[in-house]
Design an enzyme around this catalytic site. Structure first.
Site, PDB file in Angstrom:
ATOM      1  N   GLY A 249      14.338 -29.195  13.729  1.00 45.09           N
ATOM      2  CA  GLY A 249      15.650 -29.888  13.278  1.00 45.09           C
ATOM      3  C   GLY A 249      15.396 -30.842  11.936  1.00 45.09           C
ATOM      4  O   GLY A 249      14.473 -30.467  11.225  1.00 45.09           O
ATOM      5  N   ALA A 250      16.417 -31.428  11.448  1.00 45.46           N
ATOM      6  CA  ALA A 250      16.255 -32.373  10.135  1.00 45.46           C
ATOM      7  C   ALA A 250      15.201 -33.206  10.071  1.00 45.46           C
ATOM      8  O   ALA A 250      15.016 -33.991  11.390  1.00 45.46           O
ATOM      9  CB  ALA A 250      17.582 -32.972  10.111  1.00 45.46           C
ATOM     10  N   GLY A 253       9.614 -32.239  10.106  1.00 44.16           N
ATOM     11  CA  GLY A 253       8.213 -31.694   9.885  1.00 44.16           C
ATOM     12  C   GLY A 253       8.208 -30.328   9.548  1.00 44.16           C
ATOM     13  O   GLY A 253       7.045 -29.684   9.521  1.00 44.16           O
ATOM     14  N   LYS A 254       8.927 -29.468   9.709  1.00 48.90           N
ATOM     15  CA  LYS A 254       9.000 -28.075   9.676  1.00 48.90           C
ATOM     16  C   LYS A 254       8.503 -27.495   8.253  1.00 48.90           C
ATOM     17  O   LYS A 254       7.713 -26.654   8.167  1.00 48.90           O
ATOM     18  CB  LYS A 254      10.284 -27.308  10.078  1.00 48.90           C
ATOM     19  CG  LYS A 254      11.525 -27.530   9.200  1.00 48.90           C
ATOM     20  CD  LYS A 254      12.767 -26.989   9.757  1.00 48.90           C
ATOM     21  CE  LYS A 254      13.994 -27.321   8.821  1.00 48.90           C
ATOM     22  NZ  LYS A 254      14.449 -28.825   8.895  1.00 48.90           N
ATOM     23  N   THR A 273      15.721 -21.312  -1.606  1.00 46.58           N
ATOM     24  CA  THR A 273      17.134 -20.781  -1.476  1.00 46.58           C
ATOM     25  C   THR A 273      18.099 -21.738  -1.601  1.00 46.58           C
ATOM     26  O   THR A 273      19.145 -21.343  -1.424  1.00 46.58           O
ATOM     27  CB  THR A 273      17.136 -20.003  -0.112  1.00 46.58           C
ATOM     28  OG1 THR A 273      17.021 -21.049   0.991  1.00 46.58           O
ATOM     29  CG2 THR A 273      15.960 -19.037   0.313  1.00 46.58           C
ATOM     30  N   HIS A 290      10.026 -32.134  -2.309  1.00 41.77           N
ATOM     31  CA  HIS A 290       9.431 -31.061  -1.683  1.00 41.77           C
ATOM     32  C   HIS A 290       8.748 -30.404  -2.889  1.00 41.77           C
ATOM     33  O   HIS A 290       7.478 -29.752  -2.952  1.00 41.77           O
ATOM     34  CB  HIS A 290      10.502 -29.866  -1.481  1.00 41.77           C
ATOM     35  CG  HIS A 290      11.000 -29.713  -0.181  1.00 41.77           C
ATOM     36  ND1 HIS A 290      11.022 -28.904   0.913  1.00 41.77           N
ATOM     37  CD2 HIS A 290      11.604 -30.734   0.470  1.00 41.77           C
ATOM     38  CE1 HIS A 290      11.426 -29.403   1.810  1.00 41.77           C
ATOM     39  NE2 HIS A 290      12.006 -30.527   1.666  1.00 41.77           N
ATOM     40  N   GLU A 301      10.143 -19.801  -7.254  1.00 44.79           N
ATOM     41  CA  GLU A 301      11.332 -18.947  -7.506  1.00 44.79           C
ATOM     42  C   GLU A 301      12.396 -19.457  -6.762  1.00 44.79           C
ATOM     43  O   GLU A 301      12.515 -19.578  -5.392  1.00 44.79           O
ATOM     44  CB  GLU A 301      10.877 -17.306  -7.316  1.00 44.79           C
ATOM     45  CG  GLU A 301       9.907 -16.516  -8.300  1.00 44.79           C
ATOM     46  CD  GLU A 301      10.086 -15.363  -7.986  1.00 44.79           C
ATOM     47  OE1 GLU A 301      11.220 -14.706  -7.640  1.00 44.79           O
ATOM     48  OE2 GLU A 301       9.328 -14.498  -8.037  1.00 44.79           O
ATOM     49  N   ASP A 320      11.973 -21.034   1.979  1.00 45.87           N
ATOM     50  CA  ASP A 320      12.514 -22.352   2.572  1.00 45.87           C
ATOM     51  C   ASP A 320      13.857 -22.601   1.928  1.00 45.87           C
ATOM     52  O   ASP A 320      14.023 -22.952   0.785  1.00 45.87           O
ATOM     53  CB  ASP A 320      11.513 -23.583   2.246  1.00 45.87           C
ATOM     54  CG  ASP A 320      11.750 -24.763   2.850  1.00 45.87           C
ATOM     55  OD1 ASP A 320      12.903 -24.726   3.495  1.00 45.87           O
ATOM     56  OD2 ASP A 320      11.212 -25.880   2.653  1.00 45.87           O
TER      57      ASP A 320
END
Length: 418
Positions: A249-250, A253-254, A273, A290, A301, A320
């Site tokens: 989820g938001a 920590g993914k 993306t 990030h 990219e 991601d």
């Protein structure tokens, strides 16, 4: 060469006697670790752990045959104990080589932080590299071991490959060091990578299964104090999953987990993306956060055209994230309009998802993808919201079916689903 690890922990050991953190509380049994020290063929001792004579005895060894004691890092742990009869500890000057009467050769490696690393070549040509905590070799671009030529890469076996049989380092504390060693060829496909200097930092996670899972994802392993190994003897290298999906989820920590999995590998391509959002300062701050976390050696990219990237040969990909890819794909097929969705949008989106999943199935690249898990919350109030939730659930399930490893992160804790 025979190697006995008298200790495998950080300089202060694990658990620290004055620490009440959860990691120290869980460090019991085989997960309790004294300061790292290596005994090589009963002759060479790299670093000192508290009570080294007793540590050796517990491992079925003795220090009576030690002829050389070498220090690798500025000592900030318990006071050094040098048992009677041992030679005085010394540090070999950077880039110098020491030849021992036992037939071992020890080259001192310059580091990017205070201390000295060592490359030990055994009488039969086996190579072992040992780095102190928080360190990576300096000048590794000049040569595989920081020398100005490639001569240091040749052992007694006459091989031109710079790879070592075994490398011991702070794997999760300095994953970039492992990435640089891989890029230089020092760590090859059959190199046994052992984690040492294990402590209670967040990088290592709690002792036990989580520690060993994180190490396995980096192609490394940890062993208990007192373990004896044969350098150069075949050992199954941890199987690194080629395709991994990290769900959460938001702020679960993914993304951190995905980045952690690829930090020990060189030349990673970070596929963003999200695209740009003019005038959205909060989104810009998220993107900057990030970007600042990523290793400087990574390339970014910004694209949603994932199929060509997956089809091409190249370094690892970190995607991601899939939920933003899906949002853009649904925009393009006009999925938010009920009539257009029923007319052609549903079929067009299914084709795009099938192409992406097929590319994941066929890819030869190491891939870690991130996606949101949105199916466990409140049912969206609008048809468009429910449509997105349903399509993301289908995409996640299809993508996961092609992955060897699937994780769900909850409150910063990754839980393996496969």
């Amino acid at each position: 060469m025979e190697l006995t690890l008298l200790g495998t922990g950080e300089p202060a050991g694990l658990p620290r006697p004055d620490c009440l953190c959860a990691r120290c509380a869980a460090a019991t049994g085989d997960e309790a670790r004294a300061a790292t020290a290596l005994l090589i063929d009963g002759t060479v001792l790299l670093d000192l752990t508290p009570g080294p004579a007793f540590a050796a005895a517990r491992a079925g060894q003795t220090l009576s045959g030690v002829r050389q004691v070498l220090l690798s890092h500025p000592h900030d742990g318990p006071a050094l104990e040098v048992p009677a009869g041992l030679p005085a500890p010394v540090r070999v000057p950077d880039r110098q080589e020491l030849a021992l009467i036992s037939g071992h050769r020890v080259r001192a490696l310059a580091l990017d932080s205070p201390g000295t690393g060592y490359l030990v070549t055994g009488p039969d040509g086996e190579r072992l590299m040992y780095l102190p905590p928080g360190a990576a070799p300096a000048g590794i671009g000049e040569g595989p071991y920081g020398e100005r030529g490639a001569d240091g890469a040749q052992g007694d076996r006459g091989e031109h490959s710079p790879s070592c049989d075994m490398v011991l380092l702070d794997v999760l504390g300095r994953p970039d060091a492992l990435a640089r060693l891989r890029a230089a060829g020092v760590v090859g496909a059959t190199t046994d990578v052992l984690a040492v200097h294990i402590g209670h930092s967040h990088a290592y996670g709690p002792p036990g299964p989580e520690l060993h899972r994180r190490l396995a994802s980096a192609g490394a392993r940890a062993v208990p104090d007192g373990t004896t190994l044969r350098v150069g003897e075949y050992h199954s290298v941890p199987d690194i999953p080629r395709r991994t999906l990290v769900l959460g989820g938001a702020r679960s920590g993914k993304s951190v987990e995905a980045e952690r999995r690829l930090a020990p590998f060189p030349g990673v391509v970070y596929v963003a993306t999200s695209g740009s959002r003019d005038g959205d300062t909060e989104w810009g701050a998220r993107v900057a956060e990030h970007r600042e976390r990523r290793p400087a050696s990574w390339r970014t990219e910004e694209t949603r055209d994932l199929v060509p990237l997956l089809a091409a040969e190249g370094p690892p990909l970190l995607i991601d994230c899939l939920s933003l890819w899906l949002t853009h794909a649904m925009d393009e097929v006009q999925a938010w309009d009920d009539s257009l969705w029923a007319d052609h949008g549903s079929a067009a989106l299914a084709e795009r998802v099938a192409a992406l999943v097929g590319a994941v199935r066929e890819t030869r690249r190491h891939v870690v993808a991130v996606s949101n898990e949105v199916g466990s919350g409140v049912v969206p109030a609008t048809p468009a919201g429910r449509r997105f939730r349903d399509e993301l659930g289908r995409l996640n399930a299809s993508f996961a079916a092609e992955c060897e490893h699937v994780l769900l992160t909850v409150a910063g804790v990754p839980r393996p689903l496969r």
